[in-house]
Design a protein around this motif. Structure first.
Motif, PDB file in Angstrom:
ATOM      1  N   THR A  76       0.834  -1.202   0.000  1.00 43.94           N
ATOM      2  CA  THR A  76       0.000   0.000   0.000  1.00 43.94           C
ATOM      3  C   THR A  76       0.868   1.252   0.000  1.00 43.94           C
ATOM      4  O   THR A  76       1.946   1.268   0.589  1.00 43.94           O
ATOM      5  N   LYS A  77       0.377   2.268  -0.664  1.00 42.60           N
ATOM      6  CA  LYS A  77       1.070   3.564  -0.700  1.00 42.60           C
ATOM      7  C   LYS A  77       0.405   4.566   0.237  1.00 42.60           C
ATOM      8  O   LYS A  77       0.844   5.701   0.359  1.00 42.60           O
ATOM      9  N   LYS A  78      -0.643   4.113   0.937  1.00 45.62           N
ATOM     10  CA  LYS A  78      -1.445   5.062   1.730  1.00 45.62           C
ATOM     11  C   LYS A  78      -0.709   5.647   2.932  1.00 45.62           C
ATOM     12  O   LYS A  78      -0.609   6.857   3.067  1.00 45.62           O
ATOM     13  N   PRO A  79      -0.194   4.808   3.864  1.00 43.42           N
ATOM     14  CA  PRO A  79       0.364   5.400   5.081  1.00 43.42           C
ATOM     15  C   PRO A  79       1.743   6.016   4.850  1.00 43.42           C
ATOM     16  O   PRO A  79       2.491   5.612   3.953  1.00 43.42           O
ATOM     17  N   GLU A  80       2.071   6.992   5.680  1.00 44.29           N
ATOM     18  CA  GLU A  80       3.423   7.526   5.698  1.00 44.29           C
ATOM     19  C   GLU A  80       4.313   6.517   6.426  1.00 44.29           C
ATOM     20  O   GLU A  80       3.888   5.868   7.378  1.00 44.29           O
ATOM     21  N   LEU A  81       5.544   6.372   5.962  1.00 43.46           N
ATOM     22  CA  LEU A  81       6.467   5.394   6.541  1.00 43.46           C
ATOM     23  C   LEU A  81       7.617   6.102   7.247  1.00 43.46           C
ATOM     24  O   LEU A  81       8.107   7.132   6.790  1.00 43.46           O
ATOM     25  N   PHE A  82       8.056   5.504   8.381  1.00 39.12           N
ATOM     26  CA  PHE A  82       9.138   6.105   9.163  1.00 39.12           C
ATOM     27  C   PHE A  82      10.025   4.998   9.707  1.00 39.12           C
ATOM     28  O   PHE A  82       9.539   4.060  10.353  1.00 39.12           O
ATOM     29  N   LEU A  83      11.331   5.079   9.448  1.00 36.68           N
ATOM     30  CA  LEU A  83      12.275   4.096   9.970  1.00 36.68           C
ATOM     31  C   LEU A  83      12.505   4.372  11.451  1.00 36.68           C
ATOM     32  O   LEU A  83      13.029   5.415  11.824  1.00 36.68           O
ATOM     33  N   TYR A  84      12.086   3.419  12.291  1.00 36.30           N
ATOM     34  CA  TYR A  84      12.228   3.580  13.742  1.00 36.30           C
ATOM     35  C   TYR A  84      12.975   2.370  14.281  1.00 36.30           C
ATOM     36  O   TYR A  84      12.405   1.323  14.545  1.00 36.30           O
ATOM     37  N   GLN A 111      16.139  10.231  17.185  1.00 38.91           N
ATOM     38  CA  GLN A 111      15.105   9.452  16.504  1.00 38.91           C
ATOM     39  C   GLN A 111      13.717   9.828  17.025  1.00 38.91           C
ATOM     40  O   GLN A 111      12.765   9.973  16.233  1.00 38.91           O
ATOM     41  N   LEU A 112      13.576   9.964  18.336  1.00 41.15           N
ATOM     42  CA  LEU A 112      12.286  10.332  18.926  1.00 41.15           C
ATOM     43  C   LEU A 112      11.849  11.721  18.478  1.00 41.15           C
ATOM     44  O   LEU A 112      10.667  11.957  18.217  1.00 41.15           O
ATOM     45  N   ASN A 113      12.786  12.645  18.384  1.00 42.18           N
ATOM     46  CA  ASN A 113      12.457  13.988  17.927  1.00 42.18           C
ATOM     47  C   ASN A 113      11.930  13.963  16.497  1.00 42.18           C
ATOM     48  O   ASN A 113      10.988  14.684  16.146  1.00 42.18           O
ATOM     49  N   GLY A 114      12.524  13.116  15.667  1.00 40.14           N
ATOM     50  CA  GLY A 114      12.024  12.957  14.308  1.00 40.14           C
ATOM     51  C   GLY A 114      10.639  12.357  14.271  1.00 40.14           C
ATOM     52  O   GLY A 114       9.784  12.759  13.481  1.00 40.14           O
ATOM     53  N   LEU A 115      10.397  11.388  15.171  1.00 39.01           N
ATOM     54  CA  LEU A 115       9.093  10.738  15.238  1.00 39.01           C
ATOM     55  C   LEU A 115       8.015  11.719  15.695  1.00 39.01           C
ATOM     56  O   LEU A 115       6.889  11.730  15.152  1.00 39.01           O
ATOM     57  N   LYS A 116       8.331  12.558  16.677  1.00 42.76           N
ATOM     58  CA  LYS A 116       7.340  13.520  17.174  1.00 42.76           C
ATOM     59  C   LYS A 116       6.849  14.436  16.055  1.00 42.76           C
ATOM     60  O   LYS A 116       5.684  14.842  16.039  1.00 42.76           O
ATOM     61  N   GLY A 117       7.732  14.757  15.134  1.00 41.60           N
ATOM     62  CA  GLY A 117       7.337  15.598  13.999  1.00 41.60           C
ATOM     63  C   GLY A 117       6.376  14.885  13.059  1.00 41.60           C
ATOM     64  O   GLY A 117       5.629  15.555  12.328  1.00 41.60           O
ATOM     65  N   LYS A 118       6.378  13.546  13.069  1.00 46.87           N
ATOM     66  CA  LYS A 118       5.470  12.775  12.204  1.00 46.87           C
ATOM     67  C   LYS A 118       4.120  12.518  12.863  1.00 46.87           C
ATOM     68  O   LYS A 118       3.088  12.462  12.208  1.00 46.87           O
ATOM     69  N   ILE A 119       4.155  12.357  14.198  1.00 47.66           N
ATOM     70  CA  ILE A 119       2.902  12.059  14.925  1.00 47.66           C
ATOM     71  C   ILE A 119       1.977  13.254  14.936  1.00 47.66           C
ATOM     72  O   ILE A 119       0.784  13.159  14.788  1.00 47.66           O
TER      73      ILE A 119
END
Length: 386
Positions: free
Chosen positions: A188-196, A378-386
């Motif tokens: 699927t291309k729907k969700p945004e993906l993030f390497l965590y 990594q968490l700081n990057g994730l917070k920007g996505k959430i």
């Protein structure tokens, strides 16, 4: 402060990579969100409810600023697939009951696998007003097929449909490896993906000279003694001329490993059982090399031990294939042997000299880890996505 809920099958006081990963995620998001966790009554890896929780159907506590809701499940570590299925179903039923009687925040992180538990969350919590974030640590059911735990039959096709449903109904997917994200992108291309990645939160440990009383290289394995790790087969196939093998952990193969050691007392294999993580970190300082084995190469898997051992400054011998090899090689963290090739593994072990494992080498590994495997960044990057 905005609320965020994490739904997981594993959480401390349970041990292992999964519970540690989710705890550090919850702790890291606590500064930006009012975090709550929903998890079963602790039972892993013993398959029995821990003594402090026996007789309870639920528990609600505040732990380090995180609200932890523990709910009932039928605990078991049976090898019978129907009993395992019932155990997962019991937690799914408890989750539906919890969703019915509790207010669920507009942002929810769901851990997958277990696939059925993740499906329950994605199905009952999907809403245009809610953001569902799927944290994918392994690619089930394909990983189960590679391990031989599943067969390519009708049940497998149903699991594949559940997997696809979960991905397609997520708004954001966190994957622990690039292989996981590539696999999802094909569906699927729907969700945004993030390497965590599964970076641990470990204070910097001082590395001191290891004054060993033996000329043999002291190799340590610490972790789950499960089917995927193949520790019994490792014990049976190692060449012990130049090494000692020290084992920490518990799991399905524990009794078989102990029995093998008992019947082969001439071999330098030492078993210590399960110890607390803080104690283990001190114990690991005694050893020269940590071995990270997988019985078979599992697509999408990158063992979190890589990042943990690197932060402890412990050189690694990686024997699992896949993306983990590229991490070890890129960051110069140790040696690589082809997954399942015990002849090559022994050849590499015999090429390692005690003089190769210097304090300077350990400090270099640790320095690389704190630069390249930064949980806060990594968490700081994730917070920007959430």
């Amino acid at each position: 402060m905005e609320e965020l809920m994490i739904i997981t099958s594993y959480f401390p006081p349970e041990i292992g990579a999964a519970s540690n990963r989710i705890y550090h995620l919850a702790e890291g998001l606590r500064s930006s969100y009012k975090v709550s966790v929903v998890t079963p009554l602790p039972n892993y890896p013993t398959g029995r409810i821990f003594s402090d929780y026996k007789g309870k159907y639920k528990s609600k506590t505040l732990e380090n600023g995180i609200e932890v809701n523990r709910i009932w499940l039928y605990a078991s570590k049976s090898k019978n697939k129907f009993i395992r299925l019932f155990a997962m179903l019991s937690y799914s039923i408890s989750l539906v009951w919890f969703f019915t009687w509790n207010k669920i925040p507009k942002k929810v992180i769901v851990q997958s696998p277990p696939l059925l538990v993740a499906f329950t969350c994605m199905f009952f919590l999907r809403s245009k007003k809610r953001k569902l974030i799927l944290n994918v640590s392994d690619l089930w059911p394909s990983a189960g097929l590679e391990l031989g735990a599943l067969k390519n039959n009708f049940s497998y096709s149903i699991l594949k449909k559940l997997e696809q449903f979960n991905y397609k109904n997520a708004d954001l997917i966190l994957g622990q490896s690039n292989e996981i994200l590539s696999h999802i992108e094909q569906i699927t291309k729907k969700p945004e993906l993030f390497l965590y990645r599964n970076y641990p939160n470990i204070p910097v440990n001082n590395i001191s000279e290891n004054h060993s009383d033996t000329k043999k290289i002291k190799i340590v394995y610490a972790g789950l003694l499960g089917v995927a790790q193949g520790i019994l087969k490792l014990c049976e196939n190692l060449d012990y001329d130049n090494i000692e093998l020290h084992i920490y952990g518990s799991g399905a193969e524990e009794e078989d490993v102990k029995s093998y050691i008992e019947t082969n007392k001439e071999l330098p294999i030492f078993f210590y059982g399960r110890v607390d993580r803080s104690v283990l970190h001190q114990e690991l300082k005694k050893y020269d090399v940590a071995i990270i084995p997988l019985l078979n190469r599992i697509y999408g898997s990158v063992p979190s031990k890589i990042f943990e051992y690197a932060k402890l400054g412990l050189p690694m011998l990686y024997f699992g294939g896949g993306e983990g090899e590229s991490v070890i090689s890129k960051h110069k963290l140790g040696w690589i042997a082809e997954a399942g090739n015990y002849t090559e593994l022994n050849s590499i072990i015999n090429s390692i000299k005690k003089s190769d494992i210097t304090i300077e080498r350990k400090k270099a590994i640790q320095a690389t880890a704190y630069t390249s495997f930064d949980l806060t960044a990594q968490l700081n990057g994730l917070k920007g996505k959430i």
